[in-house]
Design a protein around this motif. Structure first.
Motif, PDB file in Angstrom:
ATOM      1  N   THR A 255       0.864  -1.320   0.204  1.00  0.00           N
ATOM      2  CA  THR A 255      -0.157   0.030  -0.165  1.00  0.00           C
ATOM      3  C   THR A 255       0.966   1.436  -0.468  1.00  0.00           C
ATOM      4  OG1 THR A 255      -0.245   0.484   2.145  1.00  0.00           O
ATOM      5  CG2 THR A 255      -1.520  -1.285   1.888  1.00  0.00           C
ATOM      6  N   ASP A 256       0.316   2.580  -0.675  1.00  0.00           N
ATOM      7  CA  ASP A 256       0.880   3.602  -0.243  1.00  0.00           C
ATOM      8  C   ASP A 256       1.135   3.933   1.569  1.00  0.00           C
ATOM      9  OD1 ASP A 256      -1.539   4.791   0.605  1.00  0.00           O
ATOM     10  OD2 ASP A 256      -1.686   5.439  -1.306  1.00  0.00           O
ATOM     11  N   GLU A 257       1.090   5.023   1.965  1.00  0.00           N
ATOM     12  CA  GLU A 257       1.047   5.709   3.430  1.00  0.00           C
ATOM     13  C   GLU A 257      -0.446   5.586   4.093  1.00  0.00           C
ATOM     14  OE1 GLU A 257       4.164   6.123   5.809  1.00  0.00           O
ATOM     15  OE2 GLU A 257       4.477   4.353   4.153  1.00  0.00           O
ATOM     16  N   PRO A 290      -4.839   1.859  15.428  1.00  0.00           N
ATOM     17  CA  PRO A 290      -4.747   2.914  15.637  1.00  0.00           C
ATOM     18  C   PRO A 290      -5.069   2.285  14.010  1.00  0.00           C
ATOM     19  CG  PRO A 290      -2.889   2.240  17.097  1.00  0.00           C
ATOM     20  CD  PRO A 290      -3.855   1.157  17.157  1.00  0.00           C
ATOM     21  N   LEU A 291      -3.970   1.153  13.090  1.00  0.00           N
ATOM     22  CA  LEU A 291      -4.121   0.877  11.429  1.00  0.00           C
ATOM     23  C   LEU A 291      -5.579   0.652  11.223  1.00  0.00           C
ATOM     24  CD1 LEU A 291      -0.776  -0.904  11.433  1.00  0.00           C
ATOM     25  CD2 LEU A 291      -1.640   1.319  10.285  1.00  0.00           C
ATOM     26  N   GLY A 292      -6.909   0.146  12.484  1.00  0.00           N
ATOM     27  CA  GLY A 292      -8.045  -0.171  11.712  1.00  0.00           C
ATOM     28  C   GLY A 292      -8.153   1.037  11.423  1.00  0.00           C
ATOM     29  N   ALA A 293      -8.012   1.835  12.247  1.00  0.00           N
ATOM     30  CA  ALA A 293      -9.058   2.875  12.531  1.00  0.00           C
ATOM     31  C   ALA A 293      -8.607   4.273  11.518  1.00  0.00           C
ATOM     32  CB  ALA A 293      -8.790   4.000  13.850  1.00  0.00           C
ATOM     33  N   ARG A 294      -7.188   4.286  11.483  1.00  0.00           N
ATOM     34  CA  ARG A 294      -7.002   4.868  10.000  1.00  0.00           C
ATOM     35  C   ARG A 294      -7.064   4.189   8.591  1.00  0.00           C
ATOM     36  NH1 ARG A 294      -6.596   9.125   9.953  1.00  0.00           N
ATOM     37  NH2 ARG A 294      -4.914   9.276  11.032  1.00  0.00           N
ATOM     38  N   GLY A 305     -15.070  11.877  -0.908  1.00  0.00           N
ATOM     39  CA  GLY A 305     -13.570  13.274  -1.844  1.00  0.00           C
ATOM     40  C   GLY A 305     -12.295  13.472  -1.637  1.00  0.00           C
ATOM     41  N   THR A 306     -12.784  13.316  -0.115  1.00  0.00           N
ATOM     42  CA  THR A 306     -11.118  14.277   0.472  1.00  0.00           C
ATOM     43  C   THR A 306     -10.072  13.495   0.175  1.00  0.00           C
ATOM     44  OG1 THR A 306     -11.977  13.803   2.588  1.00  0.00           O
ATOM     45  CG2 THR A 306     -13.047  15.753   1.764  1.00  0.00           C
ATOM     46  N   GLU A 307      -8.881  14.430   0.529  1.00  0.00           N
ATOM     47  CA  GLU A 307      -7.775  13.552   0.644  1.00  0.00           C
ATOM     48  C   GLU A 307      -7.410  12.454   2.071  1.00  0.00           C
ATOM     49  OE1 GLU A 307      -4.120  12.281  -1.442  1.00  0.00           O
ATOM     50  OE2 GLU A 307      -6.116  13.124  -2.036  1.00  0.00           O
ATOM     51  N   PRO A 308      -7.467  11.745   1.832  1.00  0.00           N
ATOM     52  CA  PRO A 308      -6.968  10.692   2.993  1.00  0.00           C
ATOM     53  C   PRO A 308      -5.505  11.287   3.929  1.00  0.00           C
ATOM     54  CG  PRO A 308      -7.043   8.793   0.711  1.00  0.00           C
ATOM     55  CD  PRO A 308      -7.490  10.661   0.535  1.00  0.00           C
ATOM     56  N   ALA A 309      -5.849  11.263   5.109  1.00  0.00           N
ATOM     57  CA  ALA A 309      -4.571  11.314   6.021  1.00  0.00           C
ATOM     58  C   ALA A 309      -3.473  10.215   5.931  1.00  0.00           C
ATOM     59  CB  ALA A 309      -5.318  10.966   7.149  1.00  0.00           C
ATOM     60  N   VAL A 310      -2.115  10.232   6.098  1.00  0.00           N
ATOM     61  CA  VAL A 310      -1.512   8.314   6.232  1.00  0.00           C
ATOM     62  C   VAL A 310      -1.388   8.691   7.917  1.00  0.00           C
ATOM     63  CG1 VAL A 310       0.191  10.907   4.277  1.00  0.00           C
ATOM     64  CG2 VAL A 310       0.609  10.658   6.579  1.00  0.00           C
ATOM     65  N   ILE A 311       0.126   7.833   7.699  1.00  0.00           N
ATOM     66  CA  ILE A 311      -0.380   6.851   8.870  1.00  0.00           C
ATOM     67  C   ILE A 311       0.540   7.771   9.586  1.00  0.00           C
ATOM     68  CG2 ILE A 311       1.339   4.994  10.340  1.00  0.00           C
ATOM     69  CD1 ILE A 311       1.231   3.512   7.617  1.00  0.00           C
ATOM     70  N   GLY A 378       2.302   9.946  15.555  1.00  0.00           N
ATOM     71  CA  GLY A 378       3.659   9.982  15.451  1.00  0.00           C
ATOM     72  C   GLY A 378       4.002  10.807  14.427  1.00  0.00           C
ATOM     73  N   GLY A 379       3.072  11.790  14.436  1.00  0.00           N
ATOM     74  CA  GLY A 379       3.587  12.531  13.222  1.00  0.00           C
ATOM     75  C   GLY A 379       3.686  11.500  11.535  1.00  0.00           C
ATOM     76  N   PRO A 380       3.692  11.830  10.566  1.00  0.00           N
ATOM     77  CA  PRO A 380       3.809  10.773   9.034  1.00  0.00           C
ATOM     78  C   PRO A 380       5.381  10.517   9.440  1.00  0.00           C
ATOM     79  CG  PRO A 380       3.002  12.675   8.803  1.00  0.00           C
ATOM     80  CD  PRO A 380       3.759  13.006  10.044  1.00  0.00           C
ATOM     81  N   ARG A 381       5.301   9.175   8.823  1.00  0.00           N
ATOM     82  CA  ARG A 381       6.420   8.058   8.615  1.00  0.00           C
ATOM     83  C   ARG A 381       7.551   9.183   7.662  1.00  0.00           C
ATOM     84  NH1 ARG A 381       5.905   2.244   8.278  1.00  0.00           N
ATOM     85  NH2 ARG A 381       5.548   2.164   6.076  1.00  0.00           N
TER      86      ARG A 381
END
Length: 395
Positions: A255-257, A290-294, A305-311, A378-381
């Protein structure tokens, strides 16, 4: 005449910590139809499987107490995700059409076929069915029967400790060093506890053959073993590869981030089976929720129709139970590298019990109030060398 709003169909494949939480979180919108597909009718609390095999705790929960209103549970196994037809094909012959799939198939125990006798005579402890086999075997064995646990990661240590506390005769075969993910001081604490409870810890030892009543080590030593429990490493189901989606070498979906498949933006992965940018997070319950929520938020963003956030998840360390009355709490940096700081003793045993309860509490909280799940940020990786995973894909 009022226009009926579009219903967005989301199929969540896998009902572990990540998948169940994601299914509940998708209910943040009332125009999302959520179906959770899981091969078992009950939730498996994998953090407690070492307790289950030792008879010191249970490891299942009723989905009725975990899933929010409107989430449909289908007890079946997904055999293929047909991306062209947008169908999840099930073992029963049933097909589920979807607008989005959350891929949450989790991980499995992995026994290497390269070790003679391992697949026939060793039993993993990472799954419900194999854990039942271990428990049934233990019930029939005399207390003095020699037991070998192969693998000295956290799963192997917890399993060995649980059985040793009951007076079982345990040998722990490490392969390399004991608990390599822990700091040196934490490892020494774990080693002392195991020694006090009679566990024979064989560091830098390798099992080269498993027999019905023994294990053979690389140096030729043959050690009696009435039961061999394999806790060295994990694998993942082959559903992604079977469906023509690109995976990493272990089989995790690339996947992507934002956890979106590099092949299909209608498939979002989560938990142990996700490999964002080809660099997956450590397989753990700590990361699963947290990954399930993300993953759910990524799907909801795409619907909106919005840009998803990254991990943006940060690890805090590891908590290892040593039987029912002791444990160690390893602290770590956000990137999951261990600090030379830990706690031990009865207070940690109580803390570990609390973390186990929190695993299900978070899912139930999300069922009651979708969107309420917090996690350490942790902020974006850091920027990944392979942004979409393509260069490390295997097919």
């Amino acid at each position: 005449m009022p226009v009926r709003s579009t219903i967005h169909k989301v199929v969540v494949v896998g009902g572990g910590y990540a998948g169940t939480l994601a299914a509940n979180r998708l209910r943040k919108r009332d125009d999302v139809d959520v179906t959770l597909v899981n091969p078992r009718p009950r939730f498996i609390d994998r953090m407690r499987l070492h307790q289950f095999v030792a008879g010191t705790g249970e490891a299942t929960a009723d989905y009725g107490s975990l899933l929010g209103e409107g989430v449909a549970l289908v007890v079946d196994s997904a055999t293929r995700i047909d991306t062209a037809a947008r169908m999840v094909r099930l073992a029963s012959g049933r097909d589920l059409d979807y607008d989005y799939v959350i891929y949450a198939v989790g991980s499995t125990g992995a026994i290497p076929t390269s070790v003679p006798g391992a697949t026939e005579f060793a039993v993993p402890v990472a799954e419900w069915e194999s854990a039942q086999r271990v428990r049934a075997t233990l019930d029939e064995l005399p207390s003095e029967a020699p037991i070998t646990v192969v693998g000295a990661g956290l799963t192997g240590i917890e399993t060995a400790a649980e059985l040793a506390e009951q007076g079982r005769t345990i040998t722990l075969v490490c392969g390399g060093s004991l608990a390599p993910s822990l700091s040196a001081s934490t490892r020494r604490s774990v080693s002392r506890w195991l020694s006090r409870h009679g566990v024979a810890v064989l560091e830098s030892a390798e099992v080269t053959e498993v027999r019905t009543d023994a294990v053979v080590l690389a140096d030729g030593d043959v050690r009696p073993s009435a039961l061999t429990i394999w806790a060295a490493g994990f694998g993942v189901p082959e559903l992604a590869a079977t469906s023509g989606l690109r995976t990493d070498d272990l089989g995790r979906l690339l996947t992507d981030e934002t956890l979106t498949s590099v092949d299909d933006d209608r498939i979002v992965a989560t938990g142990d089976a996700a490999a964002p940018s080809g660099q997956p997070l450590r397989m753990s319950c700590q990361a699963a929720a947290p990954l399930g929520a993300r993953a759910a938020d990524t799907v909801l963003s795409r619907i909106a129709g919005t840009e998803p956030a990254v991990i943006d998840f940060a690890f805090t360390g590891s908590c290892v139970s040593l039987g029912r009355r002791n444990g160690v709490r390893q602290f770590a940096r956000k990137d999951d590298t261990s600090l030379n700081v830990y706690l031990g003793g009865r207070i940690v045993a109580a803390y570990k019990e609390l973390t186990c309860k929190l695993g299900l509490f978070k899912i139930r909280l999300e069922a009651r109030k979708p969107g309420s799940m917090p996690w350490p940020k942790g902020g974006p990786r850091p920027e990944q060398p392979v942004s979409d995973g393509r260069a490390v894909a295997s097919s």
